[in-house]
Scaffold this active site. Structure first.
Site, PDB file in Angstrom:
ATOM      1  N   GLU A 160      36.308  58.794  63.445  1.00 54.18           N
ATOM      2  CA  GLU A 160      36.933  59.892  62.695  1.00 54.18           C
ATOM      3  C   GLU A 160      38.191  60.340  63.430  1.00 54.18           C
ATOM      4  O   GLU A 160      38.204  60.487  64.642  1.00 54.18           O
ATOM      5  CB  GLU A 160      35.910  61.039  62.563  1.00 54.18           C
TER       6      GLU A 160
ATOM      7  N   ASP B 104      39.936  59.023  51.571  1.00 47.24           N
ATOM      8  CA  ASP B 104      41.027  59.645  50.814  1.00 47.24           C
ATOM      9  C   ASP B 104      41.576  58.639  49.808  1.00 47.24           C
ATOM     10  O   ASP B 104      41.898  57.514  50.180  1.00 47.24           O
ATOM     11  CB  ASP B 104      42.131  60.095  51.777  1.00 47.24           C
TER      12      ASP B 104
ATOM     13  N   LYS C  25      49.002  58.154  44.886  1.00 48.09           N
ATOM     14  CA  LYS C  25      50.341  57.630  44.568  1.00 48.09           C
ATOM     15  C   LYS C  25      50.455  56.168  44.985  1.00 48.09           C
ATOM     16  O   LYS C  25      50.039  55.799  46.094  1.00 48.09           O
ATOM     17  CB  LYS C  25      51.421  58.442  45.283  1.00 48.09           C
TER      18      LYS C  25
ATOM     19  N   THR D 258      26.370  61.902  51.796  1.00 50.14           N
ATOM     20  CA  THR D 258      27.368  62.450  52.733  1.00 50.14           C
ATOM     21  C   THR D 258      27.682  63.883  52.278  1.00 50.14           C
ATOM     22  O   THR D 258      27.274  64.296  51.187  1.00 50.14           O
ATOM     23  CB  THR D 258      28.671  61.620  52.710  1.00 50.14           C
TER      24      THR D 258
ATOM     25  N   TYR E 136      30.623  65.082  51.298  1.00 55.23           N
ATOM     26  CA  TYR E 136      31.451  65.033  50.084  1.00 55.23           C
ATOM     27  C   TYR E 136      30.621  64.629  48.876  1.00 55.23           C
ATOM     28  O   TYR E 136      30.768  65.177  47.789  1.00 55.23           O
ATOM     29  CB  TYR E 136      32.618  64.052  50.274  1.00 55.23           C
ATOM     30  N   GLU E 137      29.732  63.670  49.084  1.00 58.67           N
ATOM     31  CA  GLU E 137      28.906  63.171  47.980  1.00 58.67           C
ATOM     32  C   GLU E 137      28.083  64.312  47.359  1.00 58.67           C
ATOM     33  O   GLU E 137      27.968  64.413  46.143  1.00 58.67           O
ATOM     34  CB  GLU E 137      27.966  62.098  48.553  1.00 58.67           C
TER      35      GLU E 137
HETATM   36  C1  LIG Z   1      37.341  62.792  52.259  1.00 56.63           C
HETATM   37  S1  LIG Z   1      36.696  62.810  53.862  1.00 56.63           S
HETATM   38  C2  LIG Z   1      35.068  62.104  53.696  1.00 56.63           C
HETATM   39  C3  LIG Z   1      34.190  62.423  54.878  1.00 56.63           C
HETATM   40  C4  LIG Z   1      32.768  61.799  54.827  1.00 56.63           C
HETATM   41  N1  LIG Z   1      32.836  60.349  54.863  1.00 56.63           N
HETATM   42  C5  LIG Z   1      32.024  62.265  53.612  1.00 56.63           C
HETATM   43  O1  LIG Z   1      31.829  61.458  52.696  1.00 56.63           O
HETATM   44  O2  LIG Z   1      31.604  63.431  53.592  1.00 56.63           O
HETATM   45  C6  LIG Z   1      37.600  61.493  54.619  1.00 56.63           C
HETATM   46  C7  LIG Z   1      37.533  61.540  56.143  1.00 56.63           C
HETATM   47  O3  LIG Z   1      38.202  60.393  56.651  1.00 56.63           O
HETATM   48  C8  LIG Z   1      38.983  60.782  57.784  1.00 56.63           C
HETATM   49  N2  LIG Z   1      40.077  59.806  57.897  1.00 56.63           N
HETATM   50  C9  LIG Z   1      41.132  59.669  57.048  1.00 56.63           C
HETATM   51  N3  LIG Z   1      41.923  58.656  57.439  1.00 56.63           N
HETATM   52  C10 LIG Z   1      41.360  58.130  58.563  1.00 56.63           C
HETATM   53  C11 LIG Z   1      41.711  57.060  59.439  1.00 56.63           C
HETATM   54  N4  LIG Z   1      42.811  56.337  59.225  1.00 56.63           N
HETATM   55  N5  LIG Z   1      40.902  56.793  60.480  1.00 56.63           N
HETATM   56  C12 LIG Z   1      39.790  57.535  60.705  1.00 56.63           C
HETATM   57  N6  LIG Z   1      39.411  58.574  59.908  1.00 56.63           N
HETATM   58  C13 LIG Z   1      40.180  58.863  58.858  1.00 56.63           C
HETATM   59  C14 LIG Z   1      39.438  62.186  57.441  1.00 56.63           C
HETATM   60  O4  LIG Z   1      39.807  62.913  58.583  1.00 56.63           O
HETATM   61  C15 LIG Z   1      38.214  62.757  56.738  1.00 56.63           C
HETATM   62  O5  LIG Z   1      37.325  63.385  57.639  1.00 56.63           O
END
Ligand SMILES: C[S@@+](CC[C@H](N)C(=O)[O-])C[C@H]1O[C@@H](n2cnc3c(N)ncnc32)[C@H](O)[C@@H]1O
Length: 248
Positions: A102, A151, A155, A227, A229-230
């Site tokens: 993370e 994420d 775009k 998770t 978010y889920e």
């Molecule tokens: C939308 S959250 C989802 C978190 C978790 N997986 C969940 O489902 O609850 C996306 C997570 O990915 C992390 N993240 C985004 N880009 C990343 C990268 N390049 N390397 C590591 N972590 C990343 C963000 O900081 C964020 O905590």
């Protein structure tokens, strides 16, 4: 834009020495005078040969089995957020080693806090970036990669940042071993991202198992571990998309 950090948050995270690995490799702009010793596949991610880099490459890359003290399979979650998913799995499956990768220290620490008083030996929290996968793991070191609700970068010009885009898939492929069960388990609430990932994977010679367009109605739902978010998306009644992808 630079994120604002809470004072002392890095030190606090790194103070959990038994659990946290510092994978924040310093980045320098491409035109910097600093000598760039190592490059990743990503234009905007370059690392200087600093202490964190040496520490990762000399003490962790290719040595995760030694770190965990056994030869159990190694599963990594990329973008583990607050860590509910991976800490639940680690407690449930003591014979699997888990690494939570993370980028943001303020969410990673939530996961660390969940297990810090439990003294469990099969989880580590890697504070770092998927872009540096090459430096964190040696080839064939991993058995499974989880990507949960990453994420979507909607775009088109940002499509390369999606964690299921081609360059990331190539990194994952190198790091997964050749066991038939070794692959990527991916979940998302985002239909466009799911379709993009299906396309990107199939164009890059991945094959699929257990594709679901509505996880709660699938056979997999009983064993599904949610998770953070889920849970939010499920409360809103949104479908969850899921797939498993394996290398050919
Ligand atoms: C939308 S959250 C989802 C978190 C978790 N997986 C969940 O489902 O609850 C996306 C997570 O990915 C992390 N993240 C985004 N880009 C990343 C990268 N390049 N390397 C590591 N972590 C990343 C963000 O900081 C964020 O905590």
């Amino acid at each position: 834009m630079r994120r604002r950090k809470r004072k002392g948050s890095d030190e606090k995270l790194l103070s959990y020495e038994n659990y946290v690995v510092n994978g924040k490799l310093n980045q320098v702009p491409p035109d910097s005078n600093t000598q760039i010793s190592n490059r990743t596949n990503f234009d905007n991610r370059e690392v200087v040969n600093d202490r964190a880099y040496d520490n990762i490459v000399n003490n962790y890359r290719g040595q995760w089995s030694r770190i965990f003290g056994n030869h159990n399979p190694i599963h990594v979650e990329v973008g583990s957020g607050r860590g509910k998913f991976i800490t639940t799995l680690a407690l449930k499956n003591p014979d699997i080693n888990y690494i939570a990768l993370e980028i943001k220290e303020e969410v990673l620490i939530r996961g660390v806090e969940k297990v810090s008083d439990k003294n469990i030996s099969n989880i580590k929290f890697l504070w770092g970036e998927a872009e540096f996968f090459e430096h964190y793991f040696s080839d064939s070191e991993l058995d499974r990669i989880y990507i949960n609700f990453c994420d979507p970068w909607p775009k088109k010009r940002n499509s390369k940042r999606r964690l299921t885009s081609e360059k990331f898939l190539e990194l994952y492929r190198k790091k997964l071993n050749s066991k038939p069960s070794s692959g990527i388990h991916f979940k998302t609430d985002n239909q466009e991202l799911f379709e993009f990932s299906l396309n990107e994977m199939s164009e890059n010679r991945w094959i699929f198992r257990n594709i679901s367009f509505n996880l709660v109605k699938s056979d997999f739902s009983k064993e599904n571990v949610t998770t953070e978010y889920e849970e939010k998306f499920m409360e809103l009644g949104m479908p969850i998309y899921r797939l498993e992808a394996y290398t050919l």
